[in-house]
Design a protein around this motif. Structure first.
Motif, short mmCIF file in Angstrom:
data_model
loop_
_atom_site.label_atom_id
_atom_site.label_comp_id
_atom_site.label_asym_id
_atom_site.label_seq_id
_atom_site.Cartn_x
_atom_site.Cartn_y
_atom_site.Cartn_z
N PHE A 125 0.81 -1.22 0.00
CA PHE A 125 0.00 0.00 0.00
C PHE A 125 0.84 1.28 0.00
CE2 PHE A 125 -2.57 3.28 2.21
CZ PHE A 125 -3.52 3.44 1.22
N PRO A 126 1.97 1.35 0.72
CA PRO A 126 2.78 2.58 0.66
C PRO A 126 3.20 2.97 -0.76
CG PRO A 126 3.48 1.26 2.52
CD PRO A 126 2.51 0.42 1.74
N ALA A 127 3.42 1.98 -1.64
CA ALA A 127 3.78 2.30 -3.03
C ALA A 127 2.63 3.01 -3.73
CB ALA A 127 4.15 1.02 -3.77
N THR A 128 1.41 2.52 -3.53
CA THR A 128 0.25 3.18 -4.12
C THR A 128 0.02 4.55 -3.50
OG1 THR A 128 -0.82 1.08 -4.65
CG2 THR A 128 -2.25 2.99 -4.45
N LEU A 129 0.18 4.65 -2.19
CA LEU A 129 0.01 5.92 -1.50
C LEU A 129 1.02 6.95 -2.01
CD1 LEU A 129 -1.59 7.26 0.83
CD2 LEU A 129 0.25 6.56 2.36
N GLU A 130 2.24 6.51 -2.21
CA GLU A 130 3.30 7.37 -2.74
C GLU A 130 2.93 7.89 -4.12
OE1 GLU A 130 7.75 6.36 -1.89
OE2 GLU A 130 7.24 5.52 -3.85
N LEU A 131 2.49 6.99 -4.98
CA LEU A 131 2.15 7.35 -6.36
C LEU A 131 0.93 8.26 -6.41
CD1 LEU A 131 2.57 6.95 -9.39
CD2 LEU A 131 1.23 4.83 -9.24
N ALA A 132 -0.13 7.92 -5.66
CA ALA A 132 -1.36 8.71 -5.68
C ALA A 132 -1.15 10.10 -5.07
CB ALA A 132 -2.47 7.97 -4.94
N THR A 133 -0.33 10.19 -4.03
CA THR A 133 -0.09 11.49 -3.39
C THR A 133 0.64 12.43 -4.33
OG1 THR A 133 0.00 10.44 -1.20
CG2 THR A 133 0.96 12.63 -1.41
N LEU A 134 1.69 11.94 -4.99
CA LEU A 134 2.42 12.78 -5.93
C LEU A 134 1.53 13.18 -7.11
CD1 LEU A 134 5.91 11.01 -6.08
CD2 LEU A 134 5.36 13.22 -5.05
N ALA A 135 0.71 12.25 -7.59
CA ALA A 135 -0.20 12.57 -8.70
C ALA A 135 -1.22 13.62 -8.30
CB ALA A 135 -0.90 11.29 -9.17
N THR A 136 -1.73 13.53 -7.08
CA THR A 136 -2.70 14.52 -6.61
C THR A 136 -2.05 15.90 -6.47
OG1 THR A 136 -3.89 12.80 -5.40
CG2 THR A 136 -4.35 15.07 -4.78
N LEU A 137 -0.83 15.94 -5.95
CA LEU A 137 -0.12 17.21 -5.83
C LEU A 137 0.11 17.84 -7.21
CD1 LEU A 137 2.53 16.34 -3.07
CD2 LEU A 137 0.47 17.75 -2.82
N ILE A 138 0.48 17.01 -8.18
CA ILE A 138 0.67 17.51 -9.54
C ILE A 138 -0.65 17.99 -10.13
CG2 ILE A 138 1.29 16.83 -11.91
CD1 ILE A 138 3.32 14.88 -10.64
N GLY A 139 -1.69 17.19 -9.97
CA GLY A 139 -2.99 17.55 -10.52
C GLY A 139 -3.55 18.82 -9.92
N ALA A 140 -3.47 18.94 -8.59
CA ALA A 140 -4.00 20.14 -7.92
C ALA A 140 -3.10 21.35 -8.17
CB ALA A 140 -4.12 19.88 -6.42
N GLY A 141 -1.79 21.14 -8.18
CA GLY A 141 -0.86 22.25 -8.36
C GLY A 141 -0.96 22.91 -9.72
N PHE A 142 -1.31 22.13 -10.75
CA PHE A 142 -1.44 22.69 -12.09
C PHE A 142 -2.91 22.88 -12.49
CE2 PHE A 142 2.81 20.86 -12.24
CZ PHE A 142 3.52 21.85 -12.89
N GLY A 143 -3.77 21.97 -12.06
CA GLY A 143 -5.16 22.00 -12.51
C GLY A 143 -5.96 23.16 -11.95
N ILE A 144 -5.81 23.45 -10.65
CA ILE A 144 -6.60 24.53 -10.04
C ILE A 144 -6.21 25.89 -10.60
CG2 ILE A 144 -7.09 25.72 -7.87
CD1 ILE A 144 -6.98 23.00 -6.48
N PRO A 145 -4.91 26.26 -10.64
CA PRO A 145 -4.57 27.54 -11.27
C PRO A 145 -4.99 27.62 -12.74
CG PRO A 145 -2.73 26.72 -9.98
CD PRO A 145 -3.72 25.61 -10.07
N LEU A 146 -4.84 26.51 -13.48
CA LEU A 146 -5.23 26.51 -14.88
C LEU A 146 -6.72 26.76 -15.05
CD1 LEU A 146 -4.31 26.01 -17.82
CD2 LEU A 146 -4.85 23.59 -17.47
N GLY A 147 -7.54 26.11 -14.19
CA GLY A 147 -8.98 26.32 -14.27
C GLY A 147 -9.39 27.74 -13.92
N ILE A 148 -8.73 28.33 -12.93
CA ILE A 148 -9.06 29.69 -12.52
C ILE A 148 -8.66 30.70 -13.60
CG2 ILE A 148 -8.49 31.50 -10.85
CD1 ILE A 148 -8.30 29.31 -8.74
#
Length: 355
Positions: free
Chosen positions: A116-139
């Motif tokens: 599970f830590p491998a999935t948690l690691e992958l999903a956390t980084l993906a969420t940070l990337i998605g939120a870090g670029f997606g929210i400013p882009l949408g605004i």
């Protein structure tokens, strides 16, 4: 003194009533959580028993004689009625015993702690990337509605939302690994770095930092970059679209027109006022995106041979390893409920109207 006593006597029942109401809400929430997890286990257990794969064959192989088959069949409790098997499993879960995996021969709890830590690691980084670029882009897309910036952002979001993850992952491997060698191969580490870090969290990035193994950290970061960017792109497409919708709704409100009439700058209107009114909604969709990535990384983990929960669950389903399947589903359910509860608490902190 008489007024003070009367006021105290009036306040005490009110506090007791409020405490009782809070206790009832906690009890109701706990009941809903238990019911949700129980329903999840029931559905998974029944569907698992309907899968045509034979768990006994997965254990003993297809060359075993009939006597051995019958003995293992009874040892696994498959001769019991379905409701008896499920009741037995629930009793074991109540004692935090998730059984043994028929494939790995390890306790399911130890397997989950490993993958599970491998999935948690992958999903956390993906969420940070998605939120870090997606929210400013949408605004920005909402603020620049109708311009080339808005059209470009919508095209990027549409591609990310409609492109299959497994296809994009395959293309990335063929081009950037097989053709140009710009990214490392599959797995979490190169062979010569495996086993150098064995920390308590089972997250290589975290354990490498704790151990001061910066070469291992860099190798792990290179391995996780490609799958995290692909998942992050998919999350960015969803988050940018929702952020744009939320911001457009706020920019139509009367308080924005009033702020413009008073001469307030666009940046202050967008980030100081409009953004504050959508941050609670953004928190909700980020939490939903994170939950979706935690239980939806099966395809990307398969493409990149990422040894996480998705690959473990896929292997368990293939071999009808129901202990591993039920344990994985239960873990996903618990994590999803925990994230939603945390999101709700943060929601109440940010928006006093919901308290």
């Amino acid at each position: 003194m008489i007024v003070s006593i009367s006021q105290t006597s009036a306040i005490a029942p009110g506090r007791a009533k409020a405490a009782l109401g809070a206790l009832r809400k906690v009890a109701a929430s706990f009941a809903v959580i238990l019911t949700t997890l129980l329903g999840l286990l029931v559905i998974t257990f029944v569907v698992g028993r309907m899968v045509p794969a034979d768990p006994v064959i997965a254990v003993i192989g297809d060359q075993a004689d009939h006597e051995t088959y019958e003995r293992v069949y009874k040892e696994m409790g498959l001769d019991q009625p379905l409701y008896v098997q499920f009741a037995t499993y629930l009793g074991n879960v109540a004692h935090l015993d998730f059984g043994q995996s028929h494939v790995t021969k390890n306790a399911v709890s130890s397997d989950l702690a490993r993958v599970f830590p491998a999935t948690l690691e992958l999903a956390t980084l993906a969420t940070l990337i998605g939120a870090g670029f997606g929210i400013p882009l949408g605004i920005i897309s909402a603020v620049r509605k109708g311009t080339w910036v808005d059209h470009l952002a919508r095209i990027v979001g549409l591609l990310g939302h409609s492109t299959p993850i497994f296809w994009l992952g395959t293309i990335v491997i063929l081009v950037f690994y097989a053709k140009f060698g710009l990214i490392p191969g599959s797995g979490r580490l190169d062979v010569y770095n495996e086993g150098l870090v064995d920390g308590p969290t089972h997250s290589i990035l975290v354990d490498a930092v704790l151990a001061g193994e910066w070469e291992v950290f860099g190798d792990a970061l290179l391995h996780v970059a490609a799958p995290a960017l692909i998942l992050g792109y998919a999350a960015m497409a969803y988050l940018s679209r929702m952020s744009r919708s939320f911001m457009l709704e706020q920019l139509r409100q009367e308080y924005v027109l009033t702020a413009k009439a008073k001469g307030l700058g666009q940046r202050a209107i967008v980030w100081r006022h409009a953004f504050r009114n959508i941050r609670v909604q953004l928190l909700t969709i980020v939490a939903l995106a994170y939950c979706g990535l935690l239980d939806g990384t099966v395809l990307i983990e398969t493409v990149f041979a990422w040894p996480g929960l998705g690959q473990y669950l896929t292997s368990a389903l293939f071999f009808a390893d129901m202990n591993a399947v039920l344990g994985s589903v239960l873990l996903i359910g618990i994590i999803s409920i925990a994230i939603n509860l945390l999101s709700d608490l943060t929601y109440r902190f940010l928006d006093p109207r919901t308290r």
